[in-house]
Design a protein around this motif. Structure first.
Motif, PDB file in Angstrom:
ATOM      1  N   ARG A   1       0.838  -1.209   0.000  1.00 14.04           N
ATOM      2  CA  ARG A   1       0.000   0.000   0.000  1.00 14.04           C
ATOM      3  C   ARG A   1       0.866   1.250   0.000  1.00 14.04           C
ATOM      4  NH1 ARG A   1      -3.221   1.686   3.704  1.00 14.04           N
ATOM      5  NH2 ARG A   1      -2.212   0.671   5.436  1.00 14.04           N
ATOM      6  N   ARG A   2       1.906   1.264   0.797  1.00 15.57           N
ATOM      7  CA  ARG A   2       2.786   2.427   0.879  1.00 15.57           C
ATOM      8  C   ARG A   2       3.504   2.654  -0.451  1.00 15.57           C
ATOM      9  NH1 ARG A   2       3.388   5.894   3.559  1.00 15.57           N
ATOM     10  NH2 ARG A   2       3.572   6.080   5.737  1.00 15.57           N
ATOM     11  N   SER A   3       4.007   1.576  -1.065  1.00 19.14           N
ATOM     12  CA  SER A   3       4.726   1.727  -2.333  1.00 19.14           C
ATOM     13  C   SER A   3       3.804   2.200  -3.452  1.00 19.14           C
ATOM     14  CB  SER A   3       5.428   0.429  -2.720  1.00 19.14           C
ATOM     15  OG  SER A   3       4.496  -0.543  -3.109  1.00 19.14           O
ATOM     16  N   LEU A   4       2.521   1.874  -3.355  1.00 14.84           N
ATOM     17  CA  LEU A   4       1.548   2.326  -4.354  1.00 14.84           C
ATOM     18  C   LEU A   4       0.990   3.715  -4.045  1.00 14.84           C
ATOM     19  CD1 LEU A   4      -0.473  -0.962  -4.967  1.00 14.84           C
ATOM     20  CD2 LEU A   4       1.297   0.050  -6.418  1.00 14.84           C
ATOM     21  N   GLY A   5       1.351   4.278  -2.905  1.00 16.83           N
ATOM     22  CA  GLY A   5       0.845   5.598  -2.535  1.00 16.83           C
ATOM     23  C   GLY A   5      -0.518   5.562  -1.890  1.00 16.83           C
TER      24      GLY A   5
ATOM     25  N   THR B   1      -4.720   5.590  -9.120  1.00 14.52           N
ATOM     26  CA  THR B   1      -4.257   4.338  -8.516  1.00 14.52           C
ATOM     27  C   THR B   1      -3.467   3.527  -9.540  1.00 14.52           C
ATOM     28  OG1 THR B   1      -6.114   4.290  -6.968  1.00 14.52           O
ATOM     29  CG2 THR B   1      -4.981   2.205  -7.375  1.00 14.52           C
ATOM     30  N   PHE B   2      -3.941   3.513 -10.779  1.00 12.34           N
ATOM     31  CA  PHE B   2      -3.229   2.762 -11.805  1.00 12.34           C
ATOM     32  C   PHE B   2      -1.975   3.500 -12.282  1.00 12.34           C
ATOM     33  CE2 PHE B   2      -2.330   1.683 -16.234  1.00 12.34           C
ATOM     34  CZ  PHE B   2      -2.016   0.345 -16.071  1.00 12.34           C
TER      35      PHE B   2
ATOM     36  N   ALA C   1       5.380   3.459 -10.149  1.00 13.96           N
ATOM     37  CA  ALA C   1       6.363   2.807  -9.270  1.00 13.96           C
ATOM     38  C   ALA C   1       7.354   1.958 -10.066  1.00 13.96           C
ATOM     39  CB  ALA C   1       5.643   1.948  -8.230  1.00 13.96           C
ATOM     40  N   HIS C   2       6.915   1.354 -11.155  1.00 14.66           N
ATOM     41  CA  HIS C   2       7.809   0.480 -11.914  1.00 14.66           C
ATOM     42  C   HIS C   2       8.944   1.249 -12.604  1.00 14.66           C
ATOM     43  CE1 HIS C   2       9.294  -2.951 -14.044  1.00 14.66           C
ATOM     44  NE2 HIS C   2       9.163  -2.282 -15.172  1.00 14.66           N
TER      45      HIS C   2
ATOM     46  N   TRP D   1       6.336  14.174  -5.093  1.00 16.33           N
ATOM     47  CA  TRP D   1       6.478  15.178  -4.050  1.00 16.33           C
ATOM     48  C   TRP D   1       5.819  14.744  -2.757  1.00 16.33           C
ATOM     49  CZ3 TRP D   1       2.542  19.564  -3.536  1.00 16.33           C
ATOM     50  CH2 TRP D   1       2.883  20.432  -2.498  1.00 16.33           C
ATOM     51  N   ARG D   2       4.599  14.224  -2.851  1.00 11.66           N
ATOM     52  CA  ARG D   2       3.829  13.922  -1.651  1.00 11.66           C
ATOM     53  C   ARG D   2       3.948  12.476  -1.179  1.00 11.66           C
ATOM     54  NH1 ARG D   2       3.690  17.844   1.057  1.00 11.66           N
ATOM     55  NH2 ARG D   2       2.186  16.737   2.345  1.00 11.66           N
ATOM     56  N   GLY D   3       4.257  11.546  -2.071  1.00 10.88           N
ATOM     57  CA  GLY D   3       4.326  10.136  -1.691  1.00 10.88           C
ATOM     58  C   GLY D   3       2.967   9.451  -1.704  1.00 10.88           C
ATOM     59  N   SER D   4       1.958  10.155  -1.293  1.00 12.48           N
ATOM     60  CA  SER D   4       0.592   9.638  -1.244  1.00 12.48           C
ATOM     61  C   SER D   4      -0.126   9.965  -2.553  1.00 12.48           C
ATOM     62  CB  SER D   4      -0.140  10.296  -0.074  1.00 12.48           C
ATOM     63  OG  SER D   4      -1.527  10.100  -0.166  1.00 12.48           O
TER      64      SER D   4
END
Length: 177
Positions: free
Chosen positions: A4-8, A89-90, A97-98, A150-153
């Motif tokens: 979840r964290r890695s996907l924001g 999300t996608f 992330a990839h 910038w935000r990570g989320s």
């Protein structure tokens, strides 16, 4: 939790702060959007009468034509809440992330720029507007990716995306009057 964290998919610095950051990021990205729109307009002018379609309108425009307040509210909900949740999300979660991980050996600026441009172009390509709309849509996608970095989320890019759709559809609805 780690996925979840890695996907924001987390609250970042808090939902309200992340949403405020999304508004700031959208406003900060307006010059990039203006450049994308200028390139799209230039392409449309160059290709006018050519083989490529130059109508950059979205099919949702027809749903807004003659729409009353109820239909307008429903379209706004879909475009400004549902679409940003799914698309961010996608594109800025799973997809961003990839390439970001694959280019992590590069200097950070190059890694972010490469990843943002790649996901921004893919984001633009899947939208149903014509090819000439790709520069403008890619500029939005790059802005959302930089916001994610910038935000990570994902809350901030979702907010920026929702705000963009809200403004464009509101202006379209008014213009179609």
């Amino acid at each position: 939790s780690e996925l979840r964290r890695s996907l924001g998919l987390h609250r970042g610095a808090g939902t309200a702060r992340e949403m405020g950051s999304g508004i700031v990021a959208y406003l900060a990205g307006l010059p990039l959007l203006a450049a994308g729109l200028a390139v799209s307009a230039l392409l449309a002018t160059m290709l006018e009468g050519g083989a490529l379609p130059t109508d950059g309108s979205h099919p949702i425009t027809e749903a807004l034509r003659g729409a009353g307040p109820g239909r307008f509210a429903f379209v706004i909900f879909l475009a400004s809440v549902v679409a940003p949740l799914l698309e961010e999300t996608f594109f800025r979660g799973a997809l961003y992330a990839h390439p970001r991980g694959s280019t992590s050996g590069l200097p950070r600026f190059l890694s972010v720029a490469t990843s943002a441009l790649l996901t921004g172009l893919l984001f633009a390509a899947v939208h149903p507007q014509s090819l000439v709309a790709i520069p403008a849509l890619a500029a939005l996608g790059v802005t959302f990716a930089i916001t994610r970095e910038w935000r990570g989320s994902l809350i901030a890019p979702m907010t920026a995306h929702g705000l963009s759709n809200l403004l464009v559809l509101s202006l379209t609805w008014i213009a179609l009057g």
